[in-house]
Write an enzyme that holds these catalytic residues in place. Structure first.
Site, PDB file in Angstrom:
ATOM      1  CE  LYS A  72     -72.297  14.422   7.026  1.00 13.83           C
ATOM      2  NZ  LYS A  72     -72.125  15.281   5.846  1.00 13.83           N
ATOM      3  CG  ASP A  73     -71.328   4.942   8.485  1.00 15.36           C
ATOM      4  OD1 ASP A  73     -70.609   5.764   9.090  1.00 15.36           O
ATOM      5  OD2 ASP A  73     -71.955   4.028   9.057  1.00 15.36           O
TER       6      ASP A  73
END
Length: 363
Positions: A72-73
């Site tokens: 999700k970064d």
């Protein structure tokens, strides 16, 4: 005289062929710029035992290698990048998101690095480890009751209302903001293509927002229309039936997994070029999660287990000789209190899906 550690590596490589890569491979990279520079360029790893078992190369992008520790970064970087490009966020502003945890963790890291404030609304069903980490990172966290998207008190709607009440604030809207899929179209997809020298045959992902599946799928289909794109969907989600039967209907049960599965079709998912779907049940996801730990050496959560279980299903469907990629979303540390707890697994009816030798490390 050679340093003792060098002598150890040389001797070990003579004994264990798998360690030959330490001698052959030279890590080539440049100096990266700040936290954002730590996002992307993650390794693609062949899972040895599962590859031998299926006759396919089952490969995984190890997304815990990102700066914030999860896939999700990538979305977090592009959501903030999009807001800045549109002039919606000014210095010192506030970033607000509704998230099951990992997107929020990525956003909190980036907000610290770029001087923004971070506010997170999340379902109170998520792991305490994620909530605690968000607070350590300086985010203001509001755990709220888990209710359907159609309910005005759904965590996403609360995040939107809160952002609208502030000056110089944005709701990043990860589910329907297609900057999310753009992250994977511009980074994850090209990385998989390059790391397989263009020989990738299929990708498999579970999805919550749809960003990874859509972005990677779109990029690879443009490079080679024959690349197959598969959805791995947890129990209780509507997406399996949407792909297989074109109807919004949940599969039986509800899943222990966090951040994946859906009750609707998001704007990101609408752009995903999905060829087929697999319904992966919790017992199979949990078994694969522990198999990854005990046989492949990877300490991951159940969403990674679903991804790899889906990749194995794709291998069975396609037959031997194919290169299949998925991702390990994050690490098992974020789920340690639940997923690796004997009593919790027993309460969910999942303890018996693990062979006795896998149960020895439970706390």
């Amino acid at each position: 005289m050679a340093a003792p550690w060098k002598k150890f590596v040389v001797n070990a490589c003579r004994e264990l062929p798998v360690l030959q890569s330490f001698r052959r491979t030279v890590w080539k990279d440049s100096i990266r710029g700040g936290f954002v520079g730590m996002v992307g360029k993650t390794p693609l790893i062949r899972l040895e035992k599962l590859s031998e078992e299926t006759g396919c190369d089952i490969t995984v992008k190890v997304e815990s290698s990102n700066g914030g520790g999860s896939v999700k970064d990538r979305a977090a970087v592009f959501l903030i990048k999009d807001a800045l490009e549109r002039g919606q966020l000014k210095p010192g502003g506030t970033v607000v998101e509704g998230t099951a945890g990992n997107t929020g963790i990525g956003l909190a890291h980036i907000c610290n690095a770029m001087g923004f404030k971070c506010v997170i609304f999340m379902p109170d069903t998520q792991s305490q480890e994620k909530i605690d980490l968000l607070r350590v990172l300086g985010a203001t966290v509001y755990p709220v009751p888990a209710v359907p998207f159609t309910d005005p008190d759904n965590y996403n709607h609360q995040a939107k209302r809160y952002a609208e009440s502030l000056e110089n604030a944005i709701w990043t809207n990860q589910f329907d903001n297609t900057a999310n899929l753009r992250a994977h179209y511009e980074t994850t997809g090209p990385e998989i293509w390059e790391q397989t020298a263009g020989k990738i045959d299929a990708v498999v992902f579970a999805t919550g927002t749809g960003g990874t599946l859509a972005g990677v799928g779109k990029y690879l289909k443009e490079k080679n229309p024959n690349v197959r794109v598969f959805l791995a969907d947890p129990q209780g989600s509507v997406l399996y039936n949407f792909i297989k039967h074109n109807k919004i209907e949940r599969t039986e049960g509800s899943s222990i997994t966090e951040g994946i599965g859906q009750g609707r079709v998001t704007d990101n998912f609408k752009e995903a070029p999905v060829d087929d779907a697999f319904a992966i049940y919790d017992k199979d996801a949990v078994y694969m999660t522990f198999r990854l730990l005990h046989e492949e050496g990877f300490f991951v959560g159940a969403s990674s287990g679903i991804n790899v279980a889906g990749a194995v299903e794709a291998a069975k469907k396609m037959g031997p000789g194919h290169i299949i990629a998925t991702c390990l979303c994050d690490t098992g540390q974020r789920y340690y209190g639940r997923l690796f707890n004997r009593e919790w697994l027993k309460s969910k009816g999942l303890l018996d899906c693990l062979p006795p030798e896998y149960q020895t490390t439970l706390h």
